[in-house]
Design a protein around this motif. Structure first.
Motif, PDB file in Angstrom:
ATOM      1  N   ASN A 101     -10.513  36.811  26.942  1.00  0.00           N
ATOM      2  CA  ASN A 101      -9.863  35.758  26.192  1.00  0.00           C
ATOM      3  C   ASN A 101      -8.665  35.279  27.008  1.00  0.00           C
ATOM      4  OD1 ASN A 101      -8.460  34.266  24.202  1.00  0.00           O
ATOM      5  ND2 ASN A 101      -9.339  35.549  22.611  1.00  0.00           N
ATOM      6  N   THR A 102      -8.339  34.007  26.906  1.00  0.00           N
ATOM      7  CA  THR A 102      -7.179  33.492  27.643  1.00  0.00           C
ATOM      8  C   THR A 102      -6.078  33.018  26.694  1.00  0.00           C
ATOM      9  OG1 THR A 102      -8.231  31.325  27.821  1.00  0.00           O
ATOM     10  CG2 THR A 102      -8.525  32.839  29.687  1.00  0.00           C
ATOM     11  N   ASP A 103      -6.078  33.524  25.468  1.00  0.00           N
ATOM     12  CA  ASP A 103      -5.071  33.077  24.508  1.00  0.00           C
ATOM     13  C   ASP A 103      -3.656  33.557  24.846  1.00  0.00           C
ATOM     14  OD1 ASP A 103      -5.417  35.733  23.797  1.00  0.00           O
ATOM     15  OD2 ASP A 103      -5.686  35.338  21.663  1.00  0.00           O
ATOM     16  N   PHE A 104      -3.534  34.471  25.821  1.00  0.00           N
ATOM     17  CA  PHE A 104      -2.197  34.897  26.233  1.00  0.00           C
ATOM     18  C   PHE A 104      -1.410  33.713  26.799  1.00  0.00           C
ATOM     19  CE2 PHE A 104      -4.153  35.026  30.354  1.00  0.00           C
ATOM     20  CZ  PHE A 104      -3.132  35.025  31.310  1.00  0.00           C
ATOM     21  N   ILE A 105      -2.106  32.726  27.351  1.00  0.00           N
ATOM     22  CA  ILE A 105      -1.467  31.509  27.872  1.00  0.00           C
ATOM     23  C   ILE A 105      -0.740  30.785  26.735  1.00  0.00           C
ATOM     24  CG2 ILE A 105      -1.923  29.231  28.884  1.00  0.00           C
ATOM     25  CD1 ILE A 105      -2.295  31.483  30.910  1.00  0.00           C
ATOM     26  N   ASP A 106      -1.421  30.692  25.587  1.00  0.00           N
ATOM     27  CA  ASP A 106      -0.795  30.047  24.427  1.00  0.00           C
ATOM     28  C   ASP A 106       0.347  30.908  23.869  1.00  0.00           C
ATOM     29  OD1 ASP A 106      -2.539  27.856  24.531  1.00  0.00           O
ATOM     30  OD2 ASP A 106      -4.051  28.924  23.360  1.00  0.00           O
ATOM     31  N   LYS A 107       0.152  32.227  23.898  1.00  0.00           N
ATOM     32  CA  LYS A 107       1.169  33.127  23.337  1.00  0.00           C
ATOM     33  C   LYS A 107       2.474  33.109  24.125  1.00  0.00           C
ATOM     34  CE  LYS A 107      -2.042  36.156  20.968  1.00  0.00           C
ATOM     35  NZ  LYS A 107      -2.737  37.436  20.942  1.00  0.00           N
ATOM     36  N   ILE A 108       2.399  32.837  25.432  1.00  0.00           N
ATOM     37  CA  ILE A 108       3.647  32.736  26.198  1.00  0.00           C
ATOM     38  C   ILE A 108       4.183  31.301  26.164  1.00  0.00           C
ATOM     39  CG2 ILE A 108       3.166  34.716  27.678  1.00  0.00           C
ATOM     40  CD1 ILE A 108       2.442  32.789  29.942  1.00  0.00           C
ATOM     41  N   GLY A 109       3.419  30.391  25.544  1.00  0.00           N
ATOM     42  CA  GLY A 109       3.872  29.013  25.382  1.00  0.00           C
ATOM     43  C   GLY A 109       3.725  28.163  26.626  1.00  0.00           C
ATOM     44  N   LEU A 110       2.937  28.637  27.565  1.00  0.00           N
ATOM     45  CA  LEU A 110       2.840  27.951  28.850  1.00  0.00           C
ATOM     46  C   LEU A 110       2.257  26.549  28.737  1.00  0.00           C
ATOM     47  CD1 LEU A 110       3.311  28.076  31.857  1.00  0.00           C
ATOM     48  CD2 LEU A 110       1.136  29.268  32.111  1.00  0.00           C
ATOM     49  N   LYS A 111       1.107  26.441  28.077  1.00  0.00           N
ATOM     50  CA  LYS A 111       0.415  25.148  28.025  1.00  0.00           C
ATOM     51  C   LYS A 111       1.279  24.056  27.396  1.00  0.00           C
ATOM     52  CE  LYS A 111      -4.121  25.753  27.472  1.00  0.00           C
ATOM     53  NZ  LYS A 111      -5.414  25.799  26.767  1.00  0.00           N
ATOM     54  N   GLU A 112       1.996  24.412  26.340  1.00  0.00           N
ATOM     55  CA  GLU A 112       2.800  23.408  25.639  1.00  0.00           C
ATOM     56  C   GLU A 112       4.045  22.992  26.421  1.00  0.00           C
ATOM     57  OE1 GLU A 112       5.468  25.654  22.389  1.00  0.00           O
ATOM     58  OE2 GLU A 112       3.369  26.269  22.398  1.00  0.00           O
ATOM     59  N   HIS A 113       4.429  23.777  27.438  1.00  0.00           N
ATOM     60  CA  HIS A 113       5.612  23.440  28.233  1.00  0.00           C
ATOM     61  C   HIS A 113       5.252  22.877  29.604  1.00  0.00           C
ATOM     62  CE1 HIS A 113       7.603  25.852  25.144  1.00  0.00           C
ATOM     63  NE2 HIS A 113       8.624  25.068  25.408  1.00  0.00           N
ATOM     64  N   LEU A 114       3.999  22.555  29.798  1.00  0.00           N
ATOM     65  CA  LEU A 114       3.570  21.943  31.057  1.00  0.00           C
ATOM     66  C   LEU A 114       3.307  20.462  30.843  1.00  0.00           C
ATOM     67  CD1 LEU A 114       0.987  24.584  32.345  1.00  0.00           C
ATOM     68  CD2 LEU A 114       3.343  24.264  33.136  1.00  0.00           C
ATOM     69  N   SER A 115       3.460  19.709  31.898  1.00  0.00           N
ATOM     70  CA  SER A 115       3.077  18.303  31.828  1.00  0.00           C
ATOM     71  C   SER A 115       1.563  18.252  31.626  1.00  0.00           C
ATOM     72  CB  SER A 115       3.451  17.596  33.133  1.00  0.00           C
ATOM     73  OG  SER A 115       2.660  18.108  34.197  1.00  0.00           O
ATOM     74  N   PRO A 116       1.042  17.138  31.110  1.00  0.00           N
ATOM     75  CA  PRO A 116      -0.408  17.042  30.906  1.00  0.00           C
ATOM     76  C   PRO A 116      -1.220  17.309  32.185  1.00  0.00           C
ATOM     77  CG  PRO A 116       0.693  15.257  29.764  1.00  0.00           C
ATOM     78  CD  PRO A 116       1.744  15.971  30.566  1.00  0.00           C
ATOM     79  N   THR A 117      -0.717  16.846  33.329  1.00  0.00           N
ATOM     80  CA  THR A 117      -1.475  17.081  34.569  1.00  0.00           C
ATOM     81  C   THR A 117      -1.454  18.556  34.962  1.00  0.00           C
ATOM     82  OG1 THR A 117       0.473  16.423  35.852  1.00  0.00           O
ATOM     83  CG2 THR A 117      -1.235  14.754  35.514  1.00  0.00           C
ATOM     84  N   ARG A 118      -0.307  19.230  34.755  1.00  0.00           N
ATOM     85  CA  ARG A 118      -0.253  20.669  35.063  1.00  0.00           C
ATOM     86  C   ARG A 118      -1.092  21.461  34.070  1.00  0.00           C
ATOM     87  NH1 ARG A 118       5.380  20.903  37.241  1.00  0.00           N
ATOM     88  NH2 ARG A 118       5.019  20.936  39.475  1.00  0.00           N
TER      89      ARG A 118
END
Length: 141
Positions: A101-118
């Motif tokens: 599972n890759t939900d750890f990315i969401d749990k650290i808040g990474l996706k929401e703090h990246l620009s759309p391209t990143r």
């Protein structure tokens, strides 16, 4: 050997120690500096992650039934992102990577703090790591 889940939980704990995203970005940059770099011979078009704005190379080798990843990027934040993924998935069995599972990315808040391209680049990096795992799992079967 730690499981992917155990490593992901460690990453979540580490990121939770920081109070703001400026500190988390700095931590990602530091992780990128410690990234096991890809050998220059593997910095080829075949190893470039498609869908990333910056250049990101990822190489995988099967050693003792586990995938070992090396990577590099020409952008410091992106290098930190791939360092996190390499830490989570390197030296793991291909089947475990495929099922992880890759939900750890969401749990650290990474996706929401990246620009759309990143954020798109992050998804492309995960997809490529999983594709390597599928390819090597096929060889093991």
């Amino acid at each position: 050997m730690q499981s992917i889940k155990e490593i992901q939980d460690e990453i979540i704990d580490e990121f939770s120690m920081f109070e703001d995203w400026e500190e988390r970005y700095q931590y990602m940059i530091d992780l990128g500096k410690d990234l096991p770099l890809i050998d220059e011979q593997f910095k080829t078009e075949d190893n470039i992650i498609k869908g990333c704005q910056s250049k990101v190379w990822v190489h995988a080798e099967l050693k003792n039934n586990a995938l070992e990843f090396t990577a590099d990027s020409d952008a410091i934040i992106t290098k930190g992102i791939i360092a996190i993924l390499i830490r989570a998935f390197s030296n793991q069995h291909p089947k475990d990577i495929i099922e992880a599972n890759t939900d750890f990315i969401d749990k650290i808040g990474l996706k929401e703090h990246l620009s759309p391209t990143r954020a798109n680049g992050l998804v492309s990096m995960i997809k490529q790591i999983k594709m390597y795992a599928i390819a090597y799992q096929t060889q093991l079967s």
